[in-house]
Design an enzyme around this catalytic site. Structure first.
Site, PDB file in Angstrom:
ATOM      1  N   GLY A  49       4.102  -3.772  -8.628  1.00  0.00           N
ATOM      2  CA  GLY A  49       3.982  -3.065  -9.975  1.00  0.00           C
ATOM      3  C   GLY A  49       2.378  -2.701 -10.111  1.00  0.00           C
ATOM      4  N   ASN A 123      10.386 -11.596 -13.242  1.00  0.00           N
ATOM      5  CA  ASN A 123      10.615 -10.544 -12.257  1.00  0.00           C
ATOM      6  C   ASN A 123      12.218 -10.760 -12.369  1.00  0.00           C
ATOM      7  OD1 ASN A 123      10.221 -10.421  -8.560  1.00  0.00           O
ATOM      8  ND2 ASN A 123      10.999  -8.943 -10.169  1.00  0.00           N
ATOM      9  N   TYR A 263      12.753  -2.297   2.158  1.00  0.00           N
ATOM     10  CA  TYR A 263      11.821  -1.405   1.463  1.00  0.00           C
ATOM     11  C   TYR A 263      10.770  -2.325   0.492  1.00  0.00           C
ATOM     12  CZ  TYR A 263       9.087   1.903  -1.307  1.00  0.00           C
ATOM     13  OH  TYR A 263       8.222   2.730  -1.928  1.00  0.00           O
TER      14      TYR A 263
END
Ligand code: SF4
Length: 482
Positions: A49, A123, A263
């Site tokens: 982030g 999160n 990823y």
């Protein structure tokens, strides 16, 4: 890619066409430099982030909060860190998945209520937050942010349970969706994973201090030792009496986000008990077995495609080269010169190495294709640098569905694979061939046990969502995710 006019020039947004991770969280308990360690840990989690960063520290009596928009290193000056007094702290880096990108939505969220103060960093993404928020507002609650996370703060504050742990259990029994949380009051720290275990959260130790972090790469920077992952559904309370763990909510099918392996996570992290780098390399090996190619060279799309390309090259017995170079110093936006340059947004981030590519049959390995816009430009760039053939290999299955569990994804119709067959995608990319890893291959590489569905969420590849939605949820989530 959004372009906005700036005077006579154009401001180009430079994000590549990827799903985007949403947030990273950390917690430190029992260290005299808690805020500094939280700061360093957030720095290691910056890839999760980049819009805002914040830390709350406790001196045992009062919570102190510092947060701002921007990158960790820019947000925290020495003076700011000095104001964060105390031996425990929580921290957060955010990319907005719900709520707009504003300071009021930056985390940790902190609030005072009847029983003192609490701070919370989240999160994930709650799937029924809007409904709860609506109900709370109807009863007079006033919200100060537009994030889903704030409903948890309200539910804790309204709970009849007296202590932090029980009030949190009460609150979280009312929400659905994905959450890895760090919560603190003046004297206690709580780490929580939702019963499905969508998002990661790990426990580490530094001397006598305890550390919680979204990924273990945060432990490495502060020289903490990885202890273990929190289990799905685990509530881990840390206070002066030590560690206390319980699983108070009904169990759910384990649904850890498999895209973390593809990823999101850093390759140097241990995630869901496995090395991310090792899993990514195995994805590449499996891809080479499923989609062999007659090529002269294998190149990655840097940086995320590197481990899979290495695995692919090793399995295929082909040379591995860096045929694309990434400029790491570009920010998020860039002012494009008045004279238009073709594919400027990709070019400023990636450049092709003619010496590696000229006259070659090139297999280019990337982790995923989202809209296809970047991949098309990369193929064109490789051909422009002399590649004779370009074979695109993707180390995950086609992404056909958006994520509702805390990942920023485009709408379904923007995902190229949701509306196009592989051959159509090949034509759009202008590639000689395109090969995606199979779902079975993905699970086999990610699991110790080679069984499809073994403890992972794969909804963005299958459309099978582990947390069921009501019609109303779907409507609200569409509003949240646009
Ligand atoms: S939908 Fe995809 S990105 Fe979202 S949690 Fe599931 S696997 Fe991860």
């Amino acid at each position: 890619m959004k372009n906005g006019k700036v005077g006579m020039t154009t401001m180009v947004e430079l994000r590549l066409d990827k799903f985007r991770e949403e947030c990273g969280v950390v917690g430190i308990y029992g260290h005299p430099e808690a805020a500094n360690l939280a700061y360093l840990s957030l720095y290691a989690l910056q890839h999760r982030g980049q819009e805002s960063a914040g830390i709350v520290a406790s001196d045992g009596k009062t919570l102190h909060l510092e947060k701002a928009m921007g990158l960790v290193a820019d947000v925290f000056s020495e003076a700011r860190l000095r104001r964060l007094k105390g031996s425990f702290a929580i921290g957060h880096v955010r990319y907005s998945t719900t709520g707009t990108s504003q300071l009021k939505n930056a985390q940790p969220l902190m609030a005072g209520y009847l029983r003192g103060q609490i701070a919370l960093a989240h999160n994930g993404n709650l799937t029924n937050a809007e409904k709860i928020r609506h109900d709370l507002e109807a009863q007079g609650s006033i919200f100060s942010s537009t994030t889903d996370t704030e409903v948890i703060v309200h539910l804790i504050a309204r709970s009849r349970e007296l202590n932090l742990l029980e009030a949190s259990v009460d609150a979280l029994s009312q929400v659905r969706g994905a959450y890895s949380l760090v919560i603190m009051n003046e004297t206690e720290l709580l780490g929580i994973r939702d019963p499905y275990g969508f998002r990661p959260l790990s426990l580490g130790k530094l001397g006598d201090a305890w550390v919680l972090a979204s990924e273990s790469c945060a432990f490495d920077l502060i020289e903490a030792k990885f202890v273990r992952d929190l289990e799905p559904g685990e509530f881990l309370l840390i206070n002066e009496r030590g560690l206390h763990t319980l699983r108070p909510l009904p169990p759910a099918p384990k649904s850890q986000c498999i895209f973390e392996y593809v990823y999101f996570s850093r390759p140097d992290s241990l995630l869901f008990c496995r090395s991310v780098a090792a899993v990514r390399k195995e994805l590449g090996r499996q891809l080479a077995r499923e989609h062999p190619v007659e090529a002269d060279v294998v190149i990655p799309v840097p940086d995320s495609g590197v481990p899979a390309a290495l695995g692919f090259a090793q399995e295929a017995g082909l040379p591995f080269e860096h045929g694309l170079i990434r400029n790491h110093y570009v920010g998020r936006t860039f002012i494009e010169p008045k004279q238009a340059i073709r594919h400027f947004g990709v070019k400023i981030k990636l450049n092709a190495v003619r010496e590696v590519l000229e006259g070659k049959r090139v297999a280019v390995v990337d982790d995923s294709i989202v809209r296809g816009t970047t991949s098309r430009k990369i193929v064109s760039m490789l051909r422009g640098a002399g590649a004779r053939e370009v074979h695109v290999r993707i180390s995950s299955p086609p992404t056909i569905s958006p994520c509702y569990y805390g990942i920023d994804t485009p709408t379904r119709k923007e995902l190229i694979a949701s509306t196009h067959e592989v051959e159509e995608i090949r034509r759009y990319l202008r590639a000689d061939s395109v090969g995606y890893l199979s779902l079975k291959g993905l699970h086999e590489a990610a699991s110790k046990e080679p069984q499809v569905g073994m403890g992972f969420c794969d909804a963005c590849f299958t459309g099978r969502y582990p947390v069921p939605f009501t019609e109303e949820d779907h409507h609200q989530l569409r509003l949240f995710n646009v």
